[in-house]
Design a protein around this motif. Structure first.
Motif, PDB file in Angstrom:
ATOM      1  N   LYS A 684       0.920  -1.371   0.035  1.00  0.00           N
ATOM      2  CA  LYS A 684       0.124   0.125   0.190  1.00  0.00           C
ATOM      3  C   LYS A 684       0.977   1.256  -0.071  1.00  0.00           C
ATOM      4  CE  LYS A 684      -2.046  -1.913   3.630  1.00  0.00           C
ATOM      5  NZ  LYS A 684      -3.023  -2.126   4.636  1.00  0.00           N
ATOM      6  N   GLU A 685       2.152   1.023   0.327  1.00  0.00           N
ATOM      7  CA  GLU A 685       2.954   2.377   0.241  1.00  0.00           C
ATOM      8  C   GLU A 685       3.290   2.798  -1.333  1.00  0.00           C
ATOM      9  OE1 GLU A 685       4.182   5.188   1.249  1.00  0.00           O
ATOM     10  OE2 GLU A 685       4.891   4.033   3.223  1.00  0.00           O
ATOM     11  N   ARG A 686       3.286   4.072  -1.421  1.00  0.00           N
ATOM     12  CA  ARG A 686       3.626   4.841  -2.483  1.00  0.00           C
ATOM     13  C   ARG A 686       4.898   5.545  -2.514  1.00  0.00           C
ATOM     14  NH1 ARG A 686       1.157   0.969  -3.352  1.00  0.00           N
ATOM     15  NH2 ARG A 686      -0.951   0.670  -4.204  1.00  0.00           N
ATOM     16  N   ASP A 687       5.194   6.104  -1.388  1.00  0.00           N
ATOM     17  CA  ASP A 687       6.168   6.776  -1.397  1.00  0.00           C
ATOM     18  C   ASP A 687       7.627   6.244  -1.400  1.00  0.00           C
ATOM     19  OD1 ASP A 687       5.433   9.876  -0.777  1.00  0.00           O
ATOM     20  OD2 ASP A 687       4.084   8.748   0.897  1.00  0.00           O
ATOM     21  N   TYR A 688       8.491   7.220  -1.814  1.00  0.00           N
ATOM     22  CA  TYR A 688       9.970   6.617  -1.994  1.00  0.00           C
ATOM     23  C   TYR A 688      10.823   6.218  -0.891  1.00  0.00           C
ATOM     24  CZ  TYR A 688      15.097   7.260  -2.967  1.00  0.00           C
ATOM     25  OH  TYR A 688      16.233   6.967  -3.048  1.00  0.00           O
ATOM     26  N   THR A 689      10.899   6.938   0.132  1.00  0.00           N
ATOM     27  CA  THR A 689      11.685   6.916   1.358  1.00  0.00           C
ATOM     28  C   THR A 689      11.349   5.640   2.062  1.00  0.00           C
ATOM     29  OG1 THR A 689      11.997   9.349   1.508  1.00  0.00           O
ATOM     30  CG2 THR A 689      12.734   7.947   3.346  1.00  0.00           C
ATOM     31  N   ASP A 745       9.184  10.797  -6.335  1.00  0.00           N
ATOM     32  CA  ASP A 745       8.050   9.788  -7.175  1.00  0.00           C
ATOM     33  C   ASP A 745       9.134   9.323  -8.489  1.00  0.00           C
ATOM     34  OD1 ASP A 745       5.823  10.259  -5.537  1.00  0.00           O
ATOM     35  OD2 ASP A 745       4.886  11.755  -6.779  1.00  0.00           O
ATOM     36  N   GLN A 746       9.908  10.329  -8.905  1.00  0.00           N
ATOM     37  CA  GLN A 746      10.628   9.615 -10.022  1.00  0.00           C
ATOM     38  C   GLN A 746      11.577   8.498  -9.821  1.00  0.00           C
ATOM     39  OE1 GLN A 746      12.170  13.051 -12.557  1.00  0.00           O
ATOM     40  NE2 GLN A 746      10.336  14.260 -11.924  1.00  0.00           N
ATOM     41  N   TYR A 747      12.100   8.704  -8.490  1.00  0.00           N
ATOM     42  CA  TYR A 747      12.951   7.760  -7.877  1.00  0.00           C
ATOM     43  C   TYR A 747      12.027   6.366  -7.644  1.00  0.00           C
ATOM     44  CZ  TYR A 747      16.329  11.533  -7.219  1.00  0.00           C
ATOM     45  OH  TYR A 747      17.301  12.699  -7.483  1.00  0.00           O
ATOM     46  N   SER A 748      10.965   6.657  -7.091  1.00  0.00           N
ATOM     47  CA  SER A 748      10.002   5.584  -6.660  1.00  0.00           C
ATOM     48  C   SER A 748       9.644   4.895  -7.919  1.00  0.00           C
ATOM     49  CB  SER A 748       8.718   5.891  -5.900  1.00  0.00           C
ATOM     50  OG  SER A 748       8.216   5.012  -5.188  1.00  0.00           O
ATOM     51  N   GLN A 749       9.337   5.579  -8.875  1.00  0.00           N
ATOM     52  CA  GLN A 749       9.202   4.844 -10.403  1.00  0.00           C
ATOM     53  C   GLN A 749      10.150   3.834 -10.779  1.00  0.00           C
ATOM     54  OE1 GLN A 749       9.526   7.248 -13.963  1.00  0.00           O
ATOM     55  NE2 GLN A 749       7.839   5.763 -15.000  1.00  0.00           N
ATOM     56  N   ILE A 750      11.503   4.410 -10.643  1.00  0.00           N
ATOM     57  CA  ILE A 750      12.643   3.421 -10.775  1.00  0.00           C
ATOM     58  C   ILE A 750      12.998   2.177  -9.765  1.00  0.00           C
ATOM     59  CG2 ILE A 750      15.343   3.627 -10.712  1.00  0.00           C
ATOM     60  CD1 ILE A 750      15.249   6.523 -11.252  1.00  0.00           C
ATOM     61  N   ASN A 751      12.495   2.431  -8.760  1.00  0.00           N
ATOM     62  CA  ASN A 751      12.486   1.207  -7.943  1.00  0.00           C
ATOM     63  C   ASN A 751      11.373   0.225  -8.152  1.00  0.00           C
ATOM     64  OD1 ASN A 751      14.572   2.188  -6.228  1.00  0.00           O
ATOM     65  ND2 ASN A 751      13.196   2.790  -4.685  1.00  0.00           N
ATOM     66  N   ALA A 752      10.130   0.912  -8.762  1.00  0.00           N
ATOM     67  CA  ALA A 752       8.828   0.004  -8.982  1.00  0.00           C
ATOM     68  C   ALA A 752       9.462  -0.943 -10.287  1.00  0.00           C
ATOM     69  CB  ALA A 752       7.898   0.972  -9.303  1.00  0.00           C
ATOM     70  N   ILE A 753      10.124  -0.335 -11.327  1.00  0.00           N
ATOM     71  CA  ILE A 753      10.398  -0.890 -12.498  1.00  0.00           C
ATOM     72  C   ILE A 753      11.571  -1.915 -12.170  1.00  0.00           C
ATOM     73  CG2 ILE A 753      11.315  -0.749 -14.989  1.00  0.00           C
ATOM     74  CD1 ILE A 753       9.920   1.849 -15.060  1.00  0.00           C
ATOM     75  N   GLY A 754      12.508  -1.489 -11.447  1.00  0.00           N
ATOM     76  CA  GLY A 754      13.456  -2.330 -11.340  1.00  0.00           C
ATOM     77  C   GLY A 754      13.406  -3.502 -10.439  1.00  0.00           C
ATOM     78  N   VAL A 755      12.424  -3.495  -9.516  1.00  0.00           N
ATOM     79  CA  VAL A 755      12.169  -4.627  -8.514  1.00  0.00           C
ATOM     80  C   VAL A 755      11.270  -5.565  -9.292  1.00  0.00           C
ATOM     81  CG1 VAL A 755      11.241  -5.662  -6.648  1.00  0.00           C
ATOM     82  CG2 VAL A 755      12.931  -3.543  -6.517  1.00  0.00           C
TER      83      VAL A 755
END
Length: 963
Positions: A684-689, A745-755
């Motif tokens: 449910k988490e959407r934030d990067y940190t 959010d741009q960093y979080s997108q990187i995490n989302a795709i990478g994982v």
């Protein structure tokens, strides 16, 4: 100095999240700007005025003044006149050289018949049978030189005089010399690049920490400040730069060569380590909108023509203005030059008035660079400009207090960057990129205090070893904590007083405490339980940090030295018995409470009792440098809160709960299952940190288990948790066609795709492959957004074969933007083909393929790959002699190489190999990686125990939770 291998966030994040795969991954836990220098091994022995250096054959005993690494206090430099002439074409022997002469004016403080001045790897001209000429100033008569010689071990030119110098009198020591413009990235050295097929040579410099002596004889210690008058001879198609503004040029002919002579204004009184000299064909973009101050960004002509220097130019003025207000002290120089170098081992270097950078740390292409590249440029510039006052204007007396320079700059860089880019909310990222990072090092029994005793830091390798995570990141963390409990206005008031009082001088850390205490006493209503000295001594004079345990049933609060391996033995005594004065900011059920001070091992605060549905969170926003543990009931309430209403906790505290829990579990303070439960809400988490914190915590599990049967269940759990985040970004980016608006959010997108790609979320790998295939089909048009390039490149190469690898290698060779080179260089380490990885390892030995500045980080990238780790370890041992010779006296680059290669070690066999490696190479030593090797052995031992104790439970938990 900036932190070496300070990768762009784009590179760091993309590689971090891919650690979740059995493919290849590279974490850049450091944004670390990290500092690195290479040094050759110094020999022992001495030479007379006619012989060449010869290694000593008898055991060394320290008995004469020149046997000590520290200068005697009998002579104080006043000013230097230095003339240099670097040749940018090789001589008949194929060597690039520089020639020059220098005259240092010094004052005699104590009667002596001996002059010691640093000189290393210079050929000194014989003058009347000696290495130097001595003259008196005013009415002083210079004694005759009886004999002179060079001491290789301690890097001195020694002059034995026939009679004593007169106390209070001043003298001039004149020396002529020649040195090599080598490619060793230290002292006065050469950097090369290719422009339209033509090799270009730049003469540039890196003096920190002990390399000024390689350029001209000097009193090369930070407290030996002086004024420098610089003249540089150079070819007429180049420009010369130094610390001061150029005040005159003239063209002349010398030995048939057309030469330009550039004279610079005298510097302010300054240390040798912030000197800089550069001769280059670079051009600049400039501005003088900031109080008529000349600001210039220098780089290769094509980089400037492509506007890659404009962003740095635009943020420099505002950051300088912010620091002037923050310090309440005007920038003391007439210009600010910043230059991007093709070959530079550190992330950046704060030379006063002429800051040097890696290209990736200064150049930003508005079309091709990522958000992470942009942030890196901002934060590195903010770090180096902070040094113009803190470090350059006021300087530590000796290198044992290096943390005062680097820790301070590492803290206020966030303030300067926040001023330049206020929408990024960058100040919070200090928790991820400094506080949590250094916790991992400072929790080891082999850690060390921020401020070491002077006698512990003597020779150049010991000095280099001070440029480590403790000095930078712990320094930043404890100064941030100090600012938090004093309040930013009081902290800034004390800083201003300190800087203005000691301007152009040297200090020890207690001088800063004095001025901060004065600021406290002058602030009405300000109260702290002890003096600044008493509080901060406990954080700077003893290593480590506490874990604070709060029992919300009773209100009992305790503190204990936190050790990652509770069975490790701490053999460094502490006068404070590992007790700290701990400022605790906390909240109860969402309401901020009054700050509480824990001043002893055990205390009670009844207000911290919680009943019913109440919950307690301590160390809000991680303002203090400590970890927090709770009673089981409170942990359960916090985990329940995360699962039902996670946004009722701040983003930073959500990240803190995860990071604390995983590390407390590794230290056997709580059970591993409890720590894993903190990640269940992440779907449910959407934030990067918080996601970043979780990925870093779970990365340890990947490293420990990606060669075991546990890894399948772990991947299945990852897939379940990451898929909602992947779908979220797919939706808000309209099927990956738009860029998220928010900075993080741009960093979080990187995490989302990478994982997602690494664990097999449907559609992810096909997306990656299609983007990369489009690029391969049309190499002149790259369809991949700069933010996603690191992730896409790494995955595509991992899923592909030799065709993808060779394509990426060709693109690397053709790339002109340094950040693109870094992305490709890291991604090439992601292949699963052992023969490609071995070939790539061999490339690191060839500077025509991998630049020398990038060799050690490339080996680390390969070692992060589960396939590449044993290959890198074998390569490291087989090439040890060469690697040590090239990098052994460097700081971060070499120590990070040792820690990076061994990060996955978790078996008894690997521990025995590590110990054997140490034993086999004891005679030669390990240079600046000495501590890193001890820590590798300590961490491997702890890993073995942890895996043995936790493997079965971890397997069971991931299996149950992934269904």
């Amino acid at each position: 100095m900036g932190k070496v291998y300070y990768l762009s966030k784009n590179v760091g994040l993309g590689l971090l999240v891919l650690a979740a795969s059995a493919l290849a991954t590279i974490i850049a836990l450091s944004i670390a700007y990290d500092k690195a220098k290479n040094r050759g091994k110094p020999g022992d022995g001495a030479t007379d005025s006619t012989s060449t250096p010869t290694p000593a054959t008898t055991p060394f005993t320290s008995k004469d003044p020149w046997d000590h690494y520290r200068l005697p206090d009998s002579l104080i430099p006043v000013s230097y006149n230095v003339t240099l002439w670097p040749r940018l074409v090789p001589n008949i022997d194929g060597l690039y050289i520089f020639t020059g002469h220098s005259g240092v004016v010094f004052r005699c403080e104590k009667e002596t018949d001996l002059i010691l001045i640093h000189s290393n790897k210079l050929n000194l001209t014989t003058i009347n049978g000696h290495h130097a000429k001595l003259s008196g100033l005013g009415e002083a008569t210079a004694p005759a030189i009886q004999k002179s010689w060079l001491v290789v071990k301690t890097e001195y030119l020694v002059l034995q005089l026939r009679s004593r110098l007169t106390v209070g009198a001043s003298y001039v020591l004149y020396v002529e010399f020649q040195g090599e413009l080598a490619d060793d990235l230290e002292g006065f050295y050469r950097s090369e690049y290719v422009d339209d097929g033509v090799k270009r040579v730049v003469a540039t410099s890196q003096m920190q920490a002990t390399y000024a002596r390689k350029t001209f004889p000097c009193f090369d210690e930070p407290a030996m400040k002086a004024i420098f008058n610089i003249i540089i001879y150079h070819s007429q198609d180049t420009v010369a730069l130094s610390n001061g503004r150029e005040i005159g040029t003239k063209d002349t002919i010398i030995d048939g060569m057309a030469v330009r002579v550039t004279t610079f204004e005298p510097t302010e009184k300054m240390s040798t380590y912030v000197l800089a000299f550069i001769v280059t064909d670079f051009v600049s973009t400039q501005s003088n909108q900031h109080n008529n101050l000349l600001i210039r960004i220098w780089a290769r002509r094509k980089a400037i023509e492509k506007n890659q220097g404009e962003y740095a130019l635009n943020v420099t003025g505002p950051i300088l203005q912010f620091y002037e207000r923050y310090y309440n002290a005007t920038y003391p120089l007439s210009k600010s030059d910043q230059i991007a170098l093709p070959d530079f081992n550190a992330g950046a270097m704060e030379n006063w008035g002429l800051i040097t950078y890696r290209e990736t740390a200064l150049l930003y292409d508005p079309i091709l660079s990522s958000t992470g590249n942009k942030e890196r440029v901002t934060t590195v510039i903010a770090h180096e400009l902070a040094h113009m006052w803190f470090g350059n204007l006021v300087t530590m007396r000796w290198w044992n207090d290096l943390w005062l320079n680097e820790g301070f700059a590492s803290y206020v860089e966030y303030l300067g960057a926040d001023h330049a880019e206020p929408t990024w909310n960058i100040k919070d990222q200090i928790v991820l990129y400094d506080v949590h990072k250094v916790f991992a090092v400072d929790a080891l029994a082999s850690s060390h205090p921020l401020s070491r005793r002077e006698e512990e830091v003597n020779d150049p390798s010991q000095i280099s070893e001070m440029f480590n995570t403790i000095s930078y990141s712990k320094g930043a963390a404890v100064l941030r904590m100090l600012s938090e409990f004093l309040s930013e206005p009081v902290f800034a008031k004390g800083l201003s007083s300190y800087l203005n009082t000691f301007a152009f001088g040297n200090t020890v850390y207690t001088d800063l405490w004095d001025h901060l205490q004065q600021a406290v006493e002058k602030t009405p209503g300000m109260h702290i339980p002890h003096t600044v000295h008493d509080i901060m001594h406990r954080w700077t004079l003893q290593m480590g940090f506490p874990v604070v345990t709060i029992n919300t049933r009773t209100g009992s609060i305790t503190q204990k030295h936190f050790l990652l391996d509770p069975d490790s033995v701490v053999d460094r005594p502490s006068q404070f018995n590992y007790t700290w004065f701990v400022p605790i900011k906390w909240m109860k059920t969402g309401v901020e409470q009054q700050q509480y001070w824990l001043l002893k091992k055990t205390d009670t605060n009844t207000e911290m009792r919680a009943s019913g549905g109440e919950w307690v969170v301590a160390n809000t926003n991680v303002s203090g440098y400590f970890r927090v543990n709770y009673d089981t009931d409170n942990w359960d309430r916090l985990i329940s809160l995360l699962n039902t209403n996670h946004q009722s906790l701040s983003i930073i505290n959500r990240a803190q709960i995860i990071d604390d829990a995983f590390n407390l579990a590794r230290a056997k303070i709580i059970n591993t299952t409890l720590a894993l439960r903190t990640t269940k809400y992440l779907s449910k988490e959407r934030d990067y940190t918080p996601w970043e914190s979780a990925l870093r915590s779970l990365d340890y599990y990947i490293l420990m288990f990606d060669r075991t049967e546990v890894y399948g269940a772990l991947q299945a759990y990852f897939k379940k948790q990451i898929q909602p985040l992947f779908e979220h970004f797919k939706t808000i980016t309209e099927n990956w066609t738009k860029v998220p608006t928010g900075h993080t959010d741009q960093y979080s997108q990187i995490n989302a795709i990478g994982v997602a790609c690494s664990v097999g979320v449907p559609g992810c790998r096909e997306l990656i492959k299609s983007w990369f295939k489009q690029w391969m089909e049309n190499p002149h048009h790259n369809p991949i957004h700069p933010n996603l390039k690191t992730t896409v490149y790494c995955n595509a190469i991992a899923f592909g074969g030799v065709e993808e690898w060779d394509f990426a290698w060709r693109m690397l060779q053709n790339a002109t933007l340094a950040s693109e080179v870094t992305r490709l260089r890291s991604a090439l380490a992601c292949t699963k083909a052992p023969w490609l990885l071995n070939r790539y390892l061999e490339y690191t030995l060839d500077p025509t393929k991998i630049r020398k500045q990038d060799a050690t980080s490339t080996i680390q990238y390969i070692s992060r790959n589960v396939v590449g780790m044993p290959l890198a370890w074998n390569f490291f041992r087989a090439k040890w002699s060469f690697i040590y010779e090239q990098y052994g006296k460097g700081s971060f680059s070499f120590s990070n190489l040792v820690s990076g290669i061994t990060t996955r070690f978790s078996t008894e066999f690997e521990l025995q190999e590590l110990r054997k490696f140490k034993e086999d190479n004891l005679d030669g030593g390990f240079g600046s990686a000495t501590l890193a090797l001890e820590q590798a052995i300590e961490k491997t031992t702890a890993n073995i125990k942890w895996v043995t104790e936790n493997k079965a439970n971890v397997m069971k938990w991931f299996t149950e939770e992934s269904t």
